[in-house]
Design an enzyme around this catalytic site. Structure first.
Site, PDB file in Angstrom:
ATOM      1  N   GLU A 150       0.462   1.937   2.797  1.00 50.31           N
ATOM      2  CA  GLU A 150      -0.383   3.018   3.289  1.00 50.31           C
ATOM      3  C   GLU A 150      -0.743   2.834   4.756  1.00 50.31           C
ATOM      4  OE1 GLU A 150      -1.768   2.915  -1.118  1.00 50.31           O
ATOM      5  OE2 GLU A 150      -0.710   1.630   0.283  1.00 50.31           O
ATOM      6  N   HIS A 172     -10.728  -1.607  -2.875  1.00 51.72           N
ATOM      7  CA  HIS A 172     -10.575  -2.570  -3.971  1.00 51.72           C
ATOM      8  C   HIS A 172     -11.454  -3.803  -3.763  1.00 51.72           C
ATOM      9  CE1 HIS A 172      -7.435  -0.346  -5.939  1.00 51.72           C
ATOM     10  NE2 HIS A 172      -6.659  -0.363  -4.876  1.00 51.72           N
ATOM     11  N   ASP A 204      -4.628  -0.816   0.715  1.00 49.49           N
ATOM     12  CA  ASP A 204      -4.107   0.287  -0.095  1.00 49.49           C
ATOM     13  C   ASP A 204      -5.232   1.084  -0.744  1.00 49.49           C
ATOM     14  OD1 ASP A 204      -4.660  -2.053  -1.646  1.00 49.49           O
ATOM     15  OD2 ASP A 204      -3.678  -1.105  -3.360  1.00 49.49           O
ATOM     16  N   GLU A 205      -4.921   2.322  -1.091  1.00 50.66           N
ATOM     17  CA  GLU A 205      -5.781   3.197  -1.883  1.00 50.66           C
ATOM     18  C   GLU A 205      -7.218   3.235  -1.361  1.00 50.66           C
ATOM     19  OE1 GLU A 205      -3.667   3.292  -6.198  1.00 50.66           O
ATOM     20  OE2 GLU A 205      -4.953   1.559  -5.844  1.00 50.66           O
ATOM     21  N   VAL A 206      -7.357   3.502  -0.094  1.00 53.69           N
ATOM     22  CA  VAL A 206      -8.676   3.517   0.548  1.00 53.69           C
ATOM     23  C   VAL A 206      -9.189   4.952   0.625  1.00 53.69           C
ATOM     24  CG1 VAL A 206      -9.997   2.929   2.611  1.00 53.69           C
ATOM     25  CG2 VAL A 206      -8.111   1.452   1.873  1.00 53.69           C
TER      26      VAL A 206
END
Length: 285
Positions: free
Chosen positions: A126, A22, A75-77
């Site tokens: 995460e 992000h 997050d969301e890597v």
């Protein structure tokens, strides 16, 4: 990003610099942070320069945010393009790291930067789900993916912030006020010493589904339902009929917001920020 999370003592503020994912926009000003023109996030794990920029940013932000907590995201890597970027792939091979291990390396190095500036690091769940045993013991785990994470985190001695997206994401317009109100941050945590490790909770909203035309309706009054939940005992919430106890208070609060120019949506409409279905006072619409 600024995060506002609530606990019994009131509202607390923490800034967030979400890394390594992000963060594509960082490369607009610092293009060397991108691994390549086709791999713009996660940020380049192979360069000390990446961490120098993070350190400089956190140094500047420490002057602005004199709070205990600092959110480092995590997050969301998606690390796939690290493996296809030649210099990053070479660095991974030299370090004998997988991309998953490099993700851990990045998060832990960013944590050390925050700790060196006297901040307690907060990371999205995460990081806990992937390498809990290696997180710094002062880490605050920020739940969002669903239920059950805070019980696991506090059982390992970590503190936790509750933001279960199934009930506390404002941009999920199909979640009604009563689900915000009855969500239980301490669900599954019976030990009183572990309950104290749940710092509080945060309702979240992402800008993809809101702009100046509807942001107030999206936030209010459902955020108030979560706030009352956080500032009330578990026993107070679970006793009585909430349609007779909480709902009138939230109706009144919605009217009060409207009178003050805040465009809070009707409370019992089918979808948040949907207009009233007919004439009537702000109290009963």
């Amino acid at each position: 990003m600024l995060n506002f999370y609530a606990k019994l003592r009131g509202i607390n503020i923490m800034a967030e610099v979400d890394v390594p994912g992000h963060a594509e926009s960082w490369g607009k000003g610092y293009p060397d942070l991108w691994p390549s023109s086709s791999c713009r996030e996660p940020l380049d794990v192979s360069k000390n320069y990446t961490f120098d920029v993070i350190s400089g940013m956190l140094t500047d932000m420490r002057e602005i945010f004199p709070f205990e907590l600092f959110h480092l995201g995590g997050d969301e890597v998606n690390t796939d393009c690290w493996n296809t970027t030649p210099h990053v792939k070479e660095w991974l091979q030299d370090k004998n790291l997988t991309t998953k291990e490099a993700y851990q390396y990045f998060v832990l190095r960013a944590q050390q930067i925050a700790l060196s500036k006297n901040w307690t690091p907060v990371n999205w769940e995460e990081t806990f789900n992937t390498f809990a045993e290696n997180l710094h013991p002062r880490t605050v785990v920020h739940n969002w993916l669903g239920p059950g994470v805070c019980p696991k985190a506090v059982a390992k001695g970590f503190r936790c912030i509750f933001s279960n997206q199934g009930v506390w994401y404002l941009d999920h317009l199909d979640v009604p006020w009563h689900e915000f109100y009855t969500a239980e941050p301490l669900e599954g945590i019976d030990d009183s010493s572990q309950q104290k490790l749940v710092l509080g909770g945060e309702v979240c909203m992402w800008a993809e589904t809101a702009d100046t035309s509807n942001v107030q309706q999206t936030i209010w009054p459902r955020a108030a339902a979560a706030a009352e939940r956080l500032w009330s005992s578990k026993e107070a919430i679970s006793s009585g009929n909430i349609n007779e106890t909480a709902l009138p208070r939230l109706h009144y609060f919605r009217c009060l917001l409207n009178r003050r120019g805040v465009q809070a949506a009707p409370l019992t409409n089918k979808l948040a920020r949907t207009p009233p279905i007919g004439p009537g006072s702000c109290y009963i619409q």
